[in-house]
Design a protein around this motif. Structure first.
Motif, PDB file in Angstrom:
ATOM      1  N   PHE A 162      32.646  83.456  70.068  1.00  0.00           N
ATOM      2  CA  PHE A 162      33.829  82.871  69.444  1.00  0.00           C
ATOM      3  C   PHE A 162      34.841  83.953  69.097  1.00  0.00           C
ATOM      4  CE2 PHE A 162      30.664  79.602  68.662  1.00  0.00           C
ATOM      5  CZ  PHE A 162      31.367  78.466  69.009  1.00  0.00           C
ATOM      6  N   LYS A 163      36.102  83.626  69.236  1.00  0.00           N
ATOM      7  CA  LYS A 163      37.189  84.528  68.882  1.00  0.00           C
ATOM      8  C   LYS A 163      37.181  84.751  67.368  1.00  0.00           C
ATOM      9  CE  LYS A 163      42.201  84.821  69.095  1.00  0.00           C
ATOM     10  NZ  LYS A 163      43.423  84.134  69.484  1.00  0.00           N
ATOM     11  N   ASP A 170      27.502  84.906  59.136  1.00  0.00           N
ATOM     12  CA  ASP A 170      28.163  83.928  60.005  1.00  0.00           C
ATOM     13  C   ASP A 170      29.091  84.610  61.001  1.00  0.00           C
ATOM     14  OD1 ASP A 170      26.815  81.883  58.720  1.00  0.00           O
ATOM     15  OD2 ASP A 170      28.521  81.325  57.456  1.00  0.00           O
ATOM     16  N   CYS A 171      29.851  85.602  60.540  1.00  0.00           N
ATOM     17  CA  CYS A 171      30.764  86.320  61.435  1.00  0.00           C
ATOM     18  C   CYS A 171      29.998  86.970  62.586  1.00  0.00           C
ATOM     19  CB  CYS A 171      31.543  87.383  60.664  1.00  0.00           C
ATOM     20  SG  CYS A 171      32.774  86.717  59.526  1.00  0.00           S
ATOM     21  N   LYS A 172      28.868  87.546  62.261  1.00  0.00           N
ATOM     22  CA  LYS A 172      28.040  88.187  63.285  1.00  0.00           C
ATOM     23  C   LYS A 172      27.553  87.159  64.307  1.00  0.00           C
ATOM     24  CE  LYS A 172      24.239  91.413  63.809  1.00  0.00           C
ATOM     25  NZ  LYS A 172      23.303  92.286  63.098  1.00  0.00           N
ATOM     26  N   ALA A 218      30.863  93.625  54.323  1.00  0.00           N
ATOM     27  CA  ALA A 218      31.583  94.088  55.515  1.00  0.00           C
ATOM     28  C   ALA A 218      30.718  94.996  56.363  1.00  0.00           C
ATOM     29  CB  ALA A 218      32.862  94.808  55.097  1.00  0.00           C
ATOM     30  N   GLY A 219      29.822  95.739  55.734  1.00  0.00           N
ATOM     31  CA  GLY A 219      28.951  96.647  56.465  1.00  0.00           C
ATOM     32  C   GLY A 219      27.841  95.973  57.233  1.00  0.00           C
ATOM     33  N   ALA A 247      32.653  91.300  60.382  1.00  0.00           N
ATOM     34  CA  ALA A 247      32.956  90.828  59.027  1.00  0.00           C
ATOM     35  C   ALA A 247      34.032  91.677  58.364  1.00  0.00           C
ATOM     36  CB  ALA A 247      31.700  90.816  58.165  1.00  0.00           C
ATOM     37  N   GLY A 248      34.043  92.961  58.646  1.00  0.00           N
ATOM     38  CA  GLY A 248      35.030  93.836  58.023  1.00  0.00           C
ATOM     39  C   GLY A 248      36.455  93.456  58.352  1.00  0.00           C
TER      40      GLY A 248
END
Length: 74
Positions: free
Chosen positions: A30-31, A21-23, A57-58, A63-64
């Protein structure tokens, strides 16, 4: 879920989903926001470990810096 051991797979899935999702959010412009994943004490003492967190995280550099772990004592 803790009694059956399913919590281990659910926790791993949650962390990896947050990474995906972060990616996607970063790709869409998105910020970055902090995202918390609840980790049970049972899981953290077993397979949900540094290796699982590092794997999540990788998956993406975003994500990290966005992943927070919430570990419950009881």
């Amino acid at each position: 879920m803790e009694e059956t051991g399913l919590i281990l797979d659910a926790g791993r899935w949650a962390m990896l989903q947050v990474a995906r999702d972060c990616k996607l959010w970063a790709k869409d412009g998105f910020k970055p926001q902090r995202v918390a994943v609840n980790v049970s004490r049972f899981s953290f003492g077993r397979r949900i470990s540094v290796a699982t967190v590092a794997e999540a995280a990788g998956k993406t550099k975003e994500a990290g810096s966005m992943l927070d772990l919430e570990i419950r004592r009881a």
